[in-house]
Design an enzyme around this catalytic site. Structure first.
Site: not given
Ligand SMILES: CSCC[C@H](NC=O)C(=O)N[C@@H](C)C(=O)N[C@@H](CO)C(=O)O
Length: 726
Positions: A580, A668, A700
């Site tokens: 991510s 996802d 995801h």
């Molecule tokens: C818990 S941190 C992720 C929060 C973020 N949500 C809203 O903005 C998110 O989903 N970011 C993604 C781009 C991301 O990097 N997700 C991470 C962490 O959940 C992942 O490793 O999937």
């Protein structure tokens, strides 16, 4: 030669993964007392990957404890697999238990039941569909899910999907005129109307409503939360709790308008805390306007209500405030506010970073609560005295790991502890009130920890230096965790650089299957909590939006170069992986430091923030992380798209030479798979070696048991291949 090496490494990875995947994680824990107060029972719920069945198996365990003079484990039950339990909650007296059971028929259609058990047998079993008043009862999803006994033990409070009207085609034959027209006639032509849901992993959650179930009558009442004072509020409701005396309900309400943003992992969504009186059905707002709140809890004496709160919009996870609502006057007081790292670094209390309080969290003094909170690269147990507004850390410094508070009752505390070499195990503690009105804890291990041999870890502190100290947040420190194999070999292990996702999250000293697995396969792993991570002060978090793609990239690269400079690793055997936003950073690292990494792996990477904007369930993230203030009426203009592209890894793909493996979850909704496809095509267009794995039915995290196992072995195979080649 090379092929043999790859085959050997792959086969070894399969065996290592199979062995480590058996380590269960604890999902719930509860302390209960029978009639005989000298006997205490600890019931815990665990989850374990079952590769053969390709599912996560849930099971319960019980410890029977005497606490005459000290805590002694008298007996342990054998693990018992739990089939189809969605909820399992004991009544306040311990005499009853409610289980929400979900049973799938051969045709895979799901039926739910509300089961009431006494200590001998099942007293009642209600088919939820027969109530014909709401849809599916929500599970413990961390945002909406609720199941609470009233103090009287006559009612249950839960959250379910709002009942939807029946629909039919325009061309459906009209019923005979004499048929019973009193029933709600099906809506014609509404079968294909789009129903907005709450995003990634919440695709069946559109409109949760509050339900009160009368156990004796076996009937349910859906609470009307649309009328807040004199306004019409179309909201989704969750996290509901009974008010003292069961006279009302306090709950969190999220507005459904103008449109829903992805909710999972995003505790900054605009919502509010409400109180609905069950007799008058009046609904009033308790919390401040335009904030994001969660996890309401009453003190045992019912005089105070506390909850967590942070700003809405902005970074998706940030420093939380603890707010107290005096129940009699409804006056609000901030007990713990924002905390900043400043010049003191991460050693002082960095603020509250937690999604929720434990269900039961209070000492019997009615003023001290206990919770887990991220503190740098670990998770500590903190106590908060809401009278003196003081915060204290409860676990010893020596035990650096992840402490999770599971239950607090009658001045006993149940917690789990884990670290990178030790899967979670249970500890039961007795709270000791000290003269200064803070507490110490006397712990007893309920099980012998099953430590994994051959793994060591340490936390490093970094300060931006040299070229990387050009940004105006260079006074802020950040941490990394170095997990290393303890083999006697004098060959320097290859190093995996691993930036976390978010970006506002943190990798903590927890037991992590992939990290332990890579270590057992001979890799050292550097987990970097770059500036912008949680657990290091609000100023650290606020330093990153608008600087992603430079500040976070410099921090990860700076930590990697610092660790390699120590001489324990071969700078020619360094690889990188991330998911991510961690995949976003992986793309930046191999684009901005093209000769530094031998191979790269990305899981659902954010590749081009501009092209992600229109398809992600978190469009706000695209604006915020590109440094553009967000609100739900904003529409991106050319300059916004330009800023988003400028901050994206796609900008540097022409300089990439590192072989890349991309892993995608086919369904996802957070970072849509087309992001990975965009990067894959760009690599191929530049004759860079690229391999792409697409995991059907995965979201995801790519965490279905078979997909997660396959991905791990493919990662080891990919790294082995490219570290073996000249
Ligand atoms: C818990 S941190 C992720 C929060 C973020 N949500 C809203 O903005 C998110 O989903 N970011 C993604 C781009 C991301 O990097 N997700 C991470 C962490 O959940 C992942 O490793 O999937």
């Amino acid at each position: 030669m090379e092929t043999d090496k790859i085959e050997e490494a792959t086969s070894n990875a399969v065996d290592i993964y199979k062995g480590l995947a058996c380590s269960p994680s604890v999902t719930r824990g509860e302390i209960s007392f029978g009639d005989n107060t000298s006997l205490t029972t600890v019931t815990s719920i665990w989850s374990q990957r079952d590769i053969e069945r390709s599912e996560n198996v849930k099971f319960s365990r019980s410890h029977y404890i005497s606490q005459e003079n000290h805590i002694e484990v008298l007996a342990r039950s054998a693990p018992t697999e739990l089939k189809s339990e969605v909820w399992n909650v004991q009544s306040p007296s311990g005499k009853l238990r409610v289980i929400i059971r979900s049973v799938k028929s051969d045709k895979q259609d799901e039926k739910q039941y509300i089961e009431i058990w006494n200590t001998q047998n099942k007293e009642k079993n209600i088919d939820v569909k027969s109530l014909d008043i709401h849809g599916k009862i929500y599970d413990q999803d961390g945002h909406f899910g609720t199941l609470q006994w009233s103090k009287s033990e006559k009612f249950l409070l839960y959250v379910a999907e709002k009942k939807q009207p029946k629909t039919e085609s325009f061309f459906e034959k009209k019923p005979e005129s004499n048929s019973d027209s009193s029933k709600d006639p099906p809506l014609r032509g509404e079968e294909h109307v789009f129903r907005e849901m709450w995003g990634e992993q919440f695709v069946d959650k559109c409109h949760p409503v509050l339900c009160v179930f009368d156990i004796e009558a076996a009937t349910t009442r859906v609470l009307d939360t649309t009328k807040v004072l004199n306004t019409e509020m179309d909201m989704s409701a969750g996290q509901a709790i009974w008010t003292p005396g069961d006279s009302g309900v306090v709950f969190v309400g999220w507005t459904n308008e103008p449109f829903k943003l992805g909710l999972i992992y995003c505790p900054q969504r605009r919502n509010a805390l409400y109180h609905i009186d069950l007799e008058s059905t009046t609904c009033t707002q308790l919390s401040e306007k335009d904030k994001s709140v969660r996890s309401p809890r009453f003190t045992p004496d019912g005089k105070k209500l506390v909850y967590l709160q942070n700003a809405t919009y902005g970074p998706h996870m940030t420093c939380a405030n603890l707010i107290e609502c005096d129940w009699a006057s409804k006056n609000l007081t901030t007990i713990v506010g924002d905390c900043f790292q400043g010049e003191d670094g991460i050693s002082k209390f960095p603020g509250i970073y937690s999604l929720e309080f434990p269900t039961r969290c209070w000492a019997t003094d009615n003023k001290t609560l206990f919770m887990s909170s991220t503190w740098g690269s670990k998770v500590d147990i903190i106590s908060i005295n809401i009278e003196t507004k003081t915060v204290a850390k409860l676990n010893e410094d020596a035990e650096v790991g992840v402490w999770t508070v599971l239950d607090v009752t009658r001045d006993m505390i149940l917690a789990s502890y884990a670290n990178p070499s030790t899967p979670p195990y249970l500890r039961l503690g007795v709270l000791n009130l000290k003269e200064d009105a803070t507490y110490s804890i006397t712990w007893t291990q309920l099980d012998t920890p099953s430590r994994i041999s051959g793994i060591k870890y340490k936390i490093n502190t970094h300060t931006p230096t040299g070229e990387k100290a050009k940004d105006h947040f260079s006074n802020l420190k950040y941490e990394s965790i170095l997990v290393t194999p303890t083999s006697e070999s004098n060959v320097k292990p290859p190093l995996v650089v691993y930036p976390h996702g978010g970006p506002h999250s943190a990798i903590v000293c927890d037991f992590m299957l992939y990290i332990a697995g890579l270590c057992k396969c001979g890799y050292a792993v550097l987990l970097v909590n770059y500036r912008g991570s949680t657990g290091a002060g609000k100023d650290s978090i606020d330093s990153l939006p608008g600087n992603v793609g430079t500040q976070d990239v410099n921090d990860v690269q700076g930590a990697a170069e610092e660790i390699i400079k120590d001489g324990n690793f071969d700078k020619n055997r360094v690889v990188v992986m991330g998911g991510s936003h961690g995949g976003f950073l992986t793309g930046h690292l191999i684009g901005q430091h093209p000769k530094f990494y031998r191979a790269a792996v990305m899981r659902n990477p954010a590749i081009n923030v501009a092209s992600m904007l229109g398809s992600t369930d978190i469009p706000d993230w695209c604006f915020v992380e590109a440094g553009i203030e967000y609100n739900q009426s904003i529409l991106a203009g050319v300059e916004d798209y330009k800023k988003m592209w400028e901050r994206s890894p796609i900008k540097y793909v022409k300089d990439v030479t590192t072989p890349v493996m991309i892993m995608l979850g086919a369904i996802d909704l957070r970072v849509p798979p087309k992001q990975g496809h965009e990067y894959y095509r760009a690599l191929k267009a530049n004759n860079v070696e690229a391999r792409m794995l697409v995991y059907e039915g995965n979201c995801h995290p790519i965490n279905k048991v078979d997909a997660e196992a396959d991905a791990f072995v493919n990662i080891v195979k990919w790294f082995t291949k490219h570290l073996s080649s000249p």
